[in-house]
Motif scaffolding. Structure first.
Motif, PDB file in Angstrom:
ATOM      1  N   UNK A 130       0.833  -1.202   0.000  1.00 45.24           N
ATOM      2  CA  UNK A 130       0.000   0.000   0.000  1.00 45.24           C
ATOM      3  C   UNK A 130       0.868   1.253   0.000  1.00 45.24           C
ATOM      4  N   UNK A 131       1.897   1.268   0.835  1.00 48.43           N
ATOM      5  CA  UNK A 131       2.788   2.425   0.924  1.00 48.43           C
ATOM      6  C   UNK A 131       3.529   2.644  -0.391  1.00 48.43           C
ATOM      7  N   UNK A 132       4.010   1.565  -1.008  1.00 52.82           N
ATOM      8  CA  UNK A 132       4.750   1.684  -2.267  1.00 52.82           C
ATOM      9  C   UNK A 132       3.866   2.242  -3.376  1.00 52.82           C
ATOM     10  N   UNK A 133       2.636   1.769  -3.465  1.00 53.53           N
ATOM     11  CA  UNK A 133       1.707   2.259  -4.496  1.00 53.53           C
ATOM     12  C   UNK A 133       1.371   3.721  -4.252  1.00 53.53           C
ATOM     13  N   UNK A 178      -6.858   4.744   7.211  1.00 49.17           N
ATOM     14  CA  UNK A 178      -7.924   4.336   8.133  1.00 49.17           C
ATOM     15  C   UNK A 178      -8.534   3.005   7.716  1.00 49.17           C
ATOM     16  N   UNK A 179      -8.789   2.830   6.425  1.00 47.38           N
ATOM     17  CA  UNK A 179      -9.379   1.581   5.925  1.00 47.38           C
ATOM     18  C   UNK A 179      -8.447   0.391   6.162  1.00 47.38           C
ATOM     19  N   UNK A 180      -7.148   0.604   5.914  1.00 54.79           N
ATOM     20  CA  UNK A 180      -6.198  -0.486   6.117  1.00 54.79           C
ATOM     21  C   UNK A 180      -6.086  -0.827   7.599  1.00 54.79           C
ATOM     22  N   UNK A 181      -6.072   0.192   8.439  1.00 54.63           N
ATOM     23  CA  UNK A 181      -6.013  -0.049   9.879  1.00 54.63           C
ATOM     24  C   UNK A 181      -7.262  -0.789  10.346  1.00 54.63           C
TER      25      UNK A 181
END
Length: 200
Positions: free
Chosen positions: A162-165, A181-184
């Protein structure tokens, strides 16, 4: 002597900053001393060689500097969270938010670790950190029953993706906040204790 020391320290920091920005924009493979010197406004590459033993030395300092920046951003947010679940959420959300605040550092670190074989203590230690966090959370009864090692591997891999994208094409602040927020939320649900009394 003090003025000279300050000047040399400032020049060294200037070179590191330029190297990070060149790697973020051009990639490790194209981050030559010539490009870095030009970006830093230096007349020649000799100034880089004066301050650093070689490219590996410069890259190692870049990784250390990026770790300081990311730690200063994420650390207080994680420390302010009370409890295992809140800290898990804070880690994920602050890691995603980091992309918006320090995109060059994030892109550079990803490229250095992936393509240059650079070692990052903060990156390499995350799996053990997550694993221990899950174990202690399970002991406290706030996480469900799952293998902490497997979960740590899955979560760090997913977070990295997610961070790379996001770092490749940084979203607007509101969208970046929503993604974090969604990932958390997803991670918190996945680690929550099983509820009782439910029927299939």
């Amino acid at each position: 002597m003090r003025a000279r020391t300050f000047t040399e320290s400032g020049r060294r920091a200037q070179i590191v900053r330029a190297a990070i920005e060149v790697i973020a924009a051009e990639g490790f493979a194209k981050a030559s001393f010539s490009r870095i010197a030009k970006h830093a406004g230096l007349s020649s590459t000799g100034m880089i060689s004066y301050h650093f033993a070689g490219k590996d030395d410069l890259l190692a300092v870049c990784v250390t500097e990026i770790e300081k920046i990311t730690g200063a951003f994420m650390g207080p947010r994680i420390d302010a969270a009370a409890g295992h679940v809140a800290q898990l959420r804070a880690y994920v959300e602050s890691n995603v938010a980091l992309v918006g605040e320090h995109p060059a550092e994030v892109r550079a670190l990803i490229d250095l670790v992936k393509n240059a074989g650079s070692q990052s203590a903060s990156v390499n230690g995350r799996i053990a950190l997550f694993e221990e966090h899950f174990r202690t959370g399970q002991a406290a009864g706030v996480f469900g029953r799952f293998d902490p090692r497997t979960a740590a591997l899955a979560f760090t891999t997913g977070l990295d993706a997610v961070v790379a994208i996001a770092a490749a094409d940084v979203p607007e602040p509101a969208e970046l906040t929503r993604i974090g927020r969604e990932l958390a939320d997803l991670y918190v649900r996945a680690t929550a204790p099983e509820t009782t009394g439910e029927t299939a």
